[in-house]
Design a protein around this motif. Structure first.
Motif, short mmCIF file in Angstrom:
data_model
loop_
_atom_site.label_atom_id
_atom_site.label_comp_id
_atom_site.label_asym_id
_atom_site.label_seq_id
_atom_site.Cartn_x
_atom_site.Cartn_y
_atom_site.Cartn_z
N THR A 183 0.86 -1.19 0.00
CA THR A 183 0.00 0.00 0.00
C THR A 183 0.90 1.24 0.00
O THR A 183 2.14 1.12 0.14
N GLU A 184 0.27 2.41 -0.08
CA GLU A 184 1.07 3.65 -0.06
C GLU A 184 1.84 3.78 1.24
O GLU A 184 2.91 4.37 1.28
N GLU A 185 1.29 3.17 2.32
CA GLU A 185 1.97 3.24 3.63
C GLU A 185 3.09 2.21 3.74
O GLU A 185 3.76 2.12 4.76
N GLU A 187 2.61 -1.05 3.71
CA GLU A 187 2.14 -2.32 4.28
C GLU A 187 1.76 -3.27 3.14
O GLU A 187 1.54 -2.84 2.02
N ASP A 189 -0.48 -5.14 0.75
CA ASP A 189 -1.81 -4.78 0.27
C ASP A 189 -2.66 -6.05 0.10
O ASP A 189 -2.74 -6.62 -0.99
N LYS A 191 -5.69 -6.36 -0.07
CA LYS A 191 -6.83 -6.21 -0.99
C LYS A 191 -6.55 -6.93 -2.30
O LYS A 191 -7.45 -7.37 -3.00
N LYS A 192 -5.26 -7.05 -2.63
CA LYS A 192 -4.89 -7.70 -3.89
C LYS A 192 -4.74 -9.22 -3.72
O LYS A 192 -4.44 -9.93 -4.68
#
Ligand code: 4AD
Ligand code: MG
Length: 477
Positions: A183-185, A187, A189, A191-192
């Motif tokens: 993720t942008e943070e 971490e 992701d 979700k993928k």
């Protein structure tokens, strides 16, 4: 002609009738006597062959471990040691076993060696006896619950929740480990990932079982459970089977009563239905005990232990009482415990559990009302504000065999607890719903199946009571 099992034939009356059997050769003596076993019973059947009529070619193939088919007549045995035997008329070798390379020869093998041959160890007396008892126990468990108004509930194996909050989970993911999406943070992701969220193999079916108990009344799970704890002990597996009954409207006392009755019920079943295997395992344990130094020998044989559990009331004491006993115990005073008991609140180690059961009470013990701090988030808080309605059942030689509790049914109290422990409440929305809609007192427990098989068979290591054990650094087969 239909083949029969050796178990059947050993019970039949020998009238010279024609029989067909299949099995594996255990021994072949004097080119004449085959001891054949087909797994249906601990006992072999003696098959007497006529050297002349068989011929050299066939004879060579009848080695220990070979699979053969025999046709012959069931007669009263001429020799001593068995009631019946088969006079062989026809013999077919399904597959021979080269004595130079077949690992399971007719001699005593170490348990460690047999673990490396887990695909073949089932052809030994010890493992076949253990696995038949395991199978009978599984049946007895279903039988007990089905007869007592419980429904078999199938908990999911893949889950998003960490029921025990111990963080010892195996991740389930289809993400490419060489290219994890972030993720942008920075971490992972999830979700993928396949499920669009972080998932793991279940450490317990309890949370889902609670949902079903609050609709079906009484349910039980019986399924595989996974824990990534790095414990190389004789009582831990990374993959084990757990039985988890969950009952609406049961309080902690009802829960303890059920657990005790259940355990006595399934042990009575095997005492009644596994007599020959248990007699064999009893003798085996006796031989094993003789190898130990006098001070470490157990006073009780396997059958004594099983009968003792069935016939005696389990001792029930609170954690607080147990701490007092342990604190004043000889090993504590003499600093013999690896983890000395100093104050109330200490987590009990297996050395303490075993002291209580094996030395102090000499009886199975149910410990209840543990400090909230050392137990999982879902246990019901007592009025004292510091203990929870937990109960563990401790067994000789095993330590903890059952862990259970009355569940926290009050929404506010549960929310408070979740907040304190910094658990992500959004993940547990559905579990919290159970406290919002028709909540009620309810309880349940988890029995470690392999620990029960261990107790029932007297096996020292949990790796020897499951067909293909999974432990740290070991997932062969
Ligand atoms: O005490 P535990 O962690 O309790 C639970 O999981 C609860 N959710 C049960 C419930 O209330 N429904 O585990 C229950 C039992 C233990 O007492 C032990 O017998 C066994 O599961 N167990 C293991 N057996 C083999 N290997 C392991 N790594 C085990 N961890 C727990
Ligand atoms: Mg436990």
């Amino acid at each position: 002609m239909k083949s029969q099992s050796i178990k059947e034939l050993l019970l039949a009356s020998p009238e010279g009738q024609r029989v067909v059997i299949n099995g594996w050769v255990r021994t072949f003596r004097s080119n004449r006597f085959i001891a054949l076993n087909d797994g249906s019973t601990i006992n072999n059947i003696q098959c007497v062959v006529d050297f002349e009529s068989l011929g050299e070619e066939v004879l060579k193939k009848i080695a220990t471990g070979a699979a053969i088919k025999i046709q012959g007549n069931l007669v009263e045995s001429q020799g001593r040691g068995q009631r019946v035997e088969i006079q062989v008329e026809d013999l077919f070798v399904h597959g021979t076993a080269d004595p130079e390379t077949y690992p399971i020869q007719h001699k005593k093998h170490s348990m460690e060696f047999l673990r490396e041959q887990a695909h073949l160890r089932i052809r030994t007396n010890t493992f076949s006896a253990v696995m038949r008892v395991r199978s009978a126990l599984a049946f007895a468990i279903h039988d007990y619950f089905q007869k007592n108004g419980f429904y078999y509930f199938h908990a999911p194996i893949i889950t998003g929740s960490d029921a025990e909050g111990a963080g010892e989970m195996f991740k389930v993911s289809t993400l490419n480990p060489k290219a994890i999406p972030l993720t942008e943070e920075g971490e992972v992701d999830y979700k993928k990932d396949f499920f669009g969220k972080e998932t793991n193999l279940t450490v317990s079916g309890q949370l889902e079982a609670e949902a079903y108990a609050m609709g079906l009344g009484k349910v039980y799970t019986f399924g595989p459970t996974f824990r990534a704890e790095n414990s190389n002990t004789s009582r831990h597996l990374a993959e084990f089977w757990m039985i988890e009954p969950e009952m609406a409207f049961f309080d902690l006392k009802d829960n303890m009563d059920l657990a005790e009755d259940f355990i006595k019920g399934i042990l009575s079943y095997i005492l009644e239905n596994c007599k020959e295997d248990l007699a064999f395992l009893d003798k085996r344990l006796h031989e094993e005990e003789k190898m130990k130094p006098m001070t470490e020998r157990s006073e009780m044989g396997l059958l004594d232990r099983l009968n003792f559990v069935v016939n005696n009331k389990f001792i029930r004491i609170s954690y607080t009482e147990a701490i007092t006993i342990l604190r004043n115990s000889k090993p504590n005073k003499k600093k013999k415990f690896q983890y000395p008991i100093e104050e109330w609140g200490a987590d009990l180690q297996s050395e303490h559990e075993r002291y209580l059961v094996e030395k102090h009470f000499k009886c199975p013990v149910i410990l209840f009302d543990y400090p909230a701090k050392i137990k999982a988030f879902y246990m019901r808080l007592n009025e004292d504000g510091k203990t929870v309605r937990a109960m563990d059942i401790l067994f000789p030689g095993i330590g903890e065999i059952v862990g259970g509790s009355q569940r926290e049914e009050r929404l506010e109290v549960l929310l408070e607890k979740i907040k304190d422990l910094e658990i992500d409440a959004s993940e547990l929305w559905w579990y919290l719903d159970l406290r919002k809609f028709g909540s009620a007192v309810h309880s349940g427990f988890g029995l470690g199946f392999e620990r029960m098989v261990q107790f029932s068979t007297g096996m020292g290591n949990i790796r020897d009571v499951i067909p293909f054990p999974r432990t740290p650094q070991n997932a062969e087969f």
